[in-house]
Design a protein around this motif. Structure first.
Motif, short mmCIF file in Angstrom:
data_model
loop_
_atom_site.label_atom_id
_atom_site.label_comp_id
_atom_site.label_asym_id
_atom_site.label_seq_id
_atom_site.Cartn_x
_atom_site.Cartn_y
_atom_site.Cartn_z
N ALA A 1 0.86 -1.18 0.00
CA ALA A 1 0.00 0.00 0.00
C ALA A 1 0.90 1.24 0.00
CB ALA A 1 -0.94 -0.03 1.21
N ARG A 2 0.86 2.02 1.08
CA ARG A 2 1.70 3.20 1.22
C ARG A 2 2.64 3.04 2.41
NH1 ARG A 2 1.14 5.45 -3.69
NH2 ARG A 2 -1.03 5.96 -4.17
N VAL A 3 3.73 3.78 2.42
CA VAL A 3 4.66 3.76 3.55
C VAL A 3 3.89 3.99 4.85
CG1 VAL A 3 6.51 5.05 4.68
CG2 VAL A 3 6.69 4.50 2.25
N GLY A 4 4.10 3.11 5.83
CA GLY A 4 3.46 3.26 7.13
C GLY A 4 1.99 2.94 7.14
N TRP A 5 1.50 2.23 6.12
CA TRP A 5 0.06 1.96 6.01
C TRP A 5 -0.47 1.09 7.14
CZ3 TRP A 5 -2.97 -2.38 5.58
CH2 TRP A 5 -4.30 -2.19 5.15
N GLY A 6 0.35 0.16 7.61
CA GLY A 6 -0.10 -0.78 8.64
C GLY A 6 0.12 -0.26 10.05
N ALA A 7 0.57 -1.14 10.93
CA ALA A 7 0.70 -0.79 12.35
C ALA A 7 1.62 0.40 12.59
CB ALA A 7 1.20 -2.00 13.13
N SER A 8 2.63 0.55 11.76
CA SER A 8 3.60 1.63 11.98
C SER A 8 2.98 3.01 11.83
CB SER A 8 4.78 1.48 11.00
OG SER A 8 5.45 0.27 11.22
N GLY A 9 1.89 3.13 11.08
CA GLY A 9 1.24 4.41 10.93
C GLY A 9 -0.06 4.54 11.68
N ARG A 10 -0.39 3.56 12.54
CA ARG A 10 -1.69 3.56 13.22
C ARG A 10 -1.58 3.40 14.73
NH1 ARG A 10 -5.81 0.03 9.48
NH2 ARG A 10 -4.71 0.24 7.49
N ASN A 11 -0.42 3.10 15.26
CA ASN A 11 -0.28 2.71 16.66
C ASN A 11 -0.45 3.89 17.62
OD1 ASN A 11 2.57 3.81 17.42
ND2 ASN A 11 2.86 2.84 15.42
N GLY A 12 -0.35 3.60 18.90
CA GLY A 12 -0.54 4.63 19.91
C GLY A 12 0.54 5.67 19.98
N GLY A 13 1.65 5.45 19.28
CA GLY A 13 2.72 6.44 19.25
C GLY A 13 3.57 6.48 20.51
N GLN A 14 3.54 5.40 21.30
CA GLN A 14 4.27 5.40 22.56
C GLN A 14 5.60 4.67 22.43
OE1 GLN A 14 2.16 4.71 26.14
NE2 GLN A 14 0.24 5.56 25.39
N ILE A 15 6.64 5.31 22.91
CA ILE A 15 7.98 4.71 22.95
C ILE A 15 8.11 4.03 24.30
CG2 ILE A 15 10.47 5.15 22.85
CD1 ILE A 15 9.80 7.68 21.21
N VAL A 16 7.78 2.74 24.32
CA VAL A 16 7.77 1.96 25.56
C VAL A 16 8.89 0.93 25.49
CG1 VAL A 16 6.43 0.39 27.00
CG2 VAL A 16 5.30 2.29 25.85
#
Length: 436
Positions: free
Chosen positions: A69-84
């Motif tokens: 699809a597009r760069v970051g289309w999956g989990a990498s572009g949809r997640n909570g954005g937390q650096i855990v």
């Protein structure tokens, strides 16, 4: 492109998320057309593929990434954005299952992913609203005991960035009556995940990398001396192949399909709250997650929306009403937000491994893979990308440790992995409900 060509991604457009509408400008990359040859071909333009590709491109390798699809289309572009920091499986669990040497090895790299992210943001001036620190919250005295044990355990491995917070101390960070206290990790953080992926893709291209979008892989010849990746309109023959499709690789490589299970999680974004209202909720602008089995996680966006996530659906299906599902939990945490407008709500899949430990390995002589971060992929994928690049460059020391960690199939195989996991989640949900 039609749904038959892109069965998992529709027309390839990003999901209707807050991240997509607030994404930095990015070019549309070409489809793969015709037959090509290259040093390294990577399948998947999420964090694992981008991290691996960028590390190799910086070393001078000729690398192409194929994205369905597009760069970051999956989990990498949809997640909570937390650096855990850390894996889904705890260091204690890893020690019990795989021995002290493996636990010590893992402890030495649990903070590496966050360090890589910060290094990339700094080096390539990626604009992604990076903020520092994250907090784990506990709702019960039993939860607080777990957090205290976590801090002691990590300290025993020389990791001393964490600090316990009692109820009053936590209030300085989270204005909620729900919690008994928490644990702050001063080396954690949060950011705009899609903009991080887009920035890493641009960095990869400045180092000579090539990205093909809208090119779902339909066949992989991984047993060949020179692996071949085929799409509907082209192919790439390479010296080394890296499979980073994670939850969205599907059945293209059958021997990897049963290793993980797609699980969806949901996020929603409120209307902009304004600086004053947002600061009342989260005075220090840290990101939060509780430690229940089915947890809530939330943070403020750059434009002061509350981004609130949680829930799991085994098998990767989307709930019929994401807003209704998450609204109840948000109201428990912040009853002062009842009636606030929800502007965006979306779902995305991560890949769950049965052991909750991510998997890295090799099939054939020249095909590598990494997947199964089990909800901890933001940092884990960046670390694994570096380790994969080391292995491809000839240093197998760290790769071999993970490649030798045994993986276990879901009981009952693919047919029963969803009901098995659902039954398990019911049990842990009951434990959460009764504070066990």
């Amino acid at each position: 492109m039609n749904a038959m060509t892109h069965p998992y991604a529709g027309d390839g457009s990003h999901t209707s998320s807050y991240y997509a509408v607030s994404a930095n400008p990015a070019p549309k990359r070409p489809e793969l057309l015709g037959d090509h040859q290259i040093d390294v071909c990577i399948v998947g333009a999420g964090y694992s593929g981008l991290s691996t590709g960028l590390n190799l491109a910086e070393k001078g390798y000729k690398v192409a990434i194929i994205e369905g699809a597009r760069v970051g289309w999956g989990a990498s572009g949809r997640n909570g954005g937390q650096i855990v920091n850390g894996l889904n499986a705890s260091l204690q669990t890893i020690r019990k299952r795989y021995g002290q040497d493996t636990a010590t090895f893992v402890a030495g790299l649990v903070q590496e992913g966050g360090e890589i992210i910060r290094e990339r943001i700094s080096t390539y001036e990626i604009q992604c609203d990076l903020k520092e620190k994250n907090i784990f919250t506990g709702l019960t005295s039993a939860h607080m005991g777990e957090l205290e044990e976590r801090m002691r355990l990590w300290a025993s491995y020389g990791i001393n960035n964490q600090e316990m917070l009692d109820k009053d101390q936590l209030r300085k960070h989270v204005n909620s009556d729900l919690y008994a206290g928490g644990l702050i990790d001063h080396s954690g953080g949060h950011m705009h995940p899609l903009n991080l992926a887009l920035g890493e893709a641009a960095a990869f291209e400045t180092n000579g990398g090539i990205i093909y979008e809208m090119s779902p892989v339909i066949d992989v010849e991984h047993a060949a001396a020179r692996p071949v990746v085929k799409t509907a309109k082209g192919s790439i023959t390479c010296k080394t192949l890296v499979l980073c499709g994670n939850a969205y690789l599907g059945h293209v490589v059958p021997m990897l399909t049963s290793r993980v299970m797609p699980v969806s999680t949901q996020v929603m974004a409120t209307e902009p709250l304004g600086e004053a209202r947002a600061r009342v909720l989260l005075p220090t602008d840290t990101c939060i997650e509780d430690i229940r089995y089915i947890l809530d996680y939330y943070r403020l966006s750059g434009d002061k929306r509350l981004l609130f996530g949680g829930g799991t659906v085994y098998g990767g299906a989307d709930p019929s009403d994401i807003k209704a599902k998450l609204q109840r939990n948000m109201d428990k945490v912040f009853p002062q937000l009842k009636g606030v407008r929800i502007d965006y709500a979306w779902s995305g899949n991560f890949a769950l491994s049965f052991s909750r430990v991510p998997q890295m390995g090799r099939i054939g002589d020249n095909t590598y893979f990494a997947h199964g971060y089990s909800g901890h992929g933001v940092t884990g994928s960046h670390t694994f990308g570096r380790i994969l690049s080391e292995a491809i460059d000839g240093d197998l020391a760290r790769f071999d440790v993970f490649a030798k960690v045994p993986w276990y199939p879901f009981p009952g195989g693919r047919m029963f992995r969803v009901p098995y996991s659902v039954m398990g989640s019911w049990w842990y949900a009951l434990r959460d409900k009764f504070g066990m």
